[in-house]
Design an enzyme around this catalytic site. Structure first.
Site, PDB file in Angstrom:
ATOM      1  CB  CYS A 143       0.844   6.103 -19.197  1.00 25.53           C
ATOM      2  SG  CYS A 143      -0.372   7.409 -18.885  1.00 25.53           S
ATOM      3  N   GLY A 144       1.856   8.224 -21.845  1.00 29.10           N
ATOM      4  CA  GLY A 144       2.513   9.488 -22.161  1.00 29.10           C
ATOM      5  C   GLY A 144       2.175  10.605 -21.195  1.00 29.10           C
ATOM      6  CD  GLU A 192      -2.582   4.185 -19.452  1.00 31.04           C
ATOM      7  OE1 GLU A 192      -3.484   4.950 -19.866  1.00 31.04           O
ATOM      8  OE2 GLU A 192      -1.725   3.677 -20.190  1.00 31.04           O
ATOM      9  NE  ARG A 193      -9.357   8.439 -15.610  1.00 33.27           N
ATOM     10  CZ  ARG A 193      -9.732   9.685 -15.872  1.00 33.27           C
ATOM     11  NH1 ARG A 193     -10.447  10.358 -14.983  1.00 33.27           N
ATOM     12  NH2 ARG A 193      -9.384  10.287 -16.984  1.00 33.27           N
ATOM     13  CG  ASN A 252       2.277   6.404 -24.901  1.00 31.50           C
ATOM     14  OD1 ASN A 252       3.319   6.949 -25.243  1.00 31.50           O
ATOM     15  ND2 ASN A 252       2.166   5.727 -23.769  1.00 31.50           N
ATOM     16  CB  CYS A 312      -4.441   8.770 -24.586  1.00 35.33           C
ATOM     17  SG  CYS A 312      -3.201   7.467 -24.554  1.00 35.33           S
ATOM     18  CG  ASN A 314      -9.530   4.341 -21.204  1.00 32.87           C
ATOM     19  OD1 ASN A 314      -8.545   4.600 -21.884  1.00 32.87           O
ATOM     20  ND2 ASN A 314      -9.881   5.060 -20.144  1.00 32.87           N
ATOM     21  CG  ASN A 354      -4.565   7.832 -15.370  1.00 35.81           C
ATOM     22  OD1 ASN A 354      -4.915   6.833 -15.984  1.00 35.81           O
ATOM     23  ND2 ASN A 354      -5.115   9.028 -15.591  1.00 35.81           N
TER      24      ASN A 354
END
Length: 283
Positions: free
Chosen positions: A225-226, A216-217, A77, A75, A66, A198
């Site tokens: 965020c997918g 998001e975390r 996306n 993740c 991240n 999240n």
């Protein structure tokens, strides 16, 4: 060290992709990833994704750092962007049908490139047992659905879902009335979430159309965020607020999500686009 990279984005959720197929460990440290993700002094991005050699019966391995240097399990996306990147590395045309089996810290995920340019991903079944999320909300193996959670002096009804990474979903009447920048960090670091969380704030427009804001975390507010969109649909079905197939509208655009029910995989369909390539000099 000179690092070749390609930047991709999925609904504005942007990533720096690196061809790391020559070795099993990422070629950059988390601190170097933080520098690369800096939008003023680096390339800019929500994370750095590494395409690594396969493990077991998979085609490739995915690792991601991240923008704060933490490492999520996977993740949604990002894996769509990775699938496009892998097809590019293999010399495949943009309009192609191909499926990859990707090893992640959340298990094997299967993205499929479609001839229409979108990427459909079999995200696997959601995890609903509190210990698997993990959260100390709830007891035993019963899912955490509409459980009250005290945040910022207010009780929020939350539903918790893991898509290999943890999500806390709360449905609200009006997204514009949410003090998002204040609430996001307080949800993320709430003590009932030992690995942080999240957080998705959801407004139901129709049972087949939901609007979403995500904190998001490890990244904070992002355009998309997918895994979050997948968790939202699961939460919507569990609470009776959404159909089994719906459009989840994020700030960066829509994702199509489908879930047939307990024990079934969640399917996500959305775009992934190349932005530019370059060479980065690490410090």
């Amino acid at each position: 060290m000179r690092v070749e990279f390609t930047k991709y984005q999925g609904l504005g959720n942007d990533f720096i992709l690196i061809d790391n197929r020559h070795q099993a460990q990422p070629c950059l440290t988390p601190d170097q990833a933080v520098q690369m993700c800096d939008r003023n002094f680096g390339i800019g991005g929500d994370g750095v994704i590494f395409a690594l050699p396969p493990e077991g019966d998979t085609d490739y391995t995915m690792r991601i750092y991240n923008s704060d240097g933490s490492e999520p399990e996977m993740c949604g996306n990002g894996i769509r962007c990775l699938a496009r990147f892998l097809a590019h590395l293999e010399g495949k045309p943009l309009q192609t049908d191909i499926t990859y089996r990707i090893h992640t810290l959340a298990g094997t995920i299967t993205p499929s490139l479609q001839a229409d340019g979108l990427v459909k991903v079999d995200m696997g079944p959601p995890f609903l047992v509190p210990q698997e999320i993990p959260t100390t909300l709830g007891e035993g193996t019963d899912p955490v659905v509409n459980q009250p959670l005290e945040v910022a002096g207010q009780s929020w009804p939350v539903t918790c879902v893991s898509m290999g990474n943890p999500h806390c979903i709360t449905f609200v009447d009006d997204l514009e009335a949410i003090d998002f920048q204040t609430l996001g960090p307080q949800f993320e670091h709430h003590p009932v979430f030992p690995q942080r969380i999240n957080t998705e704030f959801i407004q139901v427009i129709r049972p087949d159309y939901l609007k979403m804001l995500v904190w998001e975390r490890g990244a904070g507010p992002t355009l998309a965020c997918g895994t979050g969109a997948c968790a939202v649909l699961v939460a919507g079905v569990l609470t009776g607020k959404s159909q089994s197939q719906a459009t989840i509208e994020l700030p960066g655009g829509p994702l199509q999500i489908r879930w047939a029910g307990e024990g079934q995989s969640v399917f996500m369909t959305g775009p992934a686009e190349k932005v530019f390539t370059g060479i980065y000099e690490t410090g």
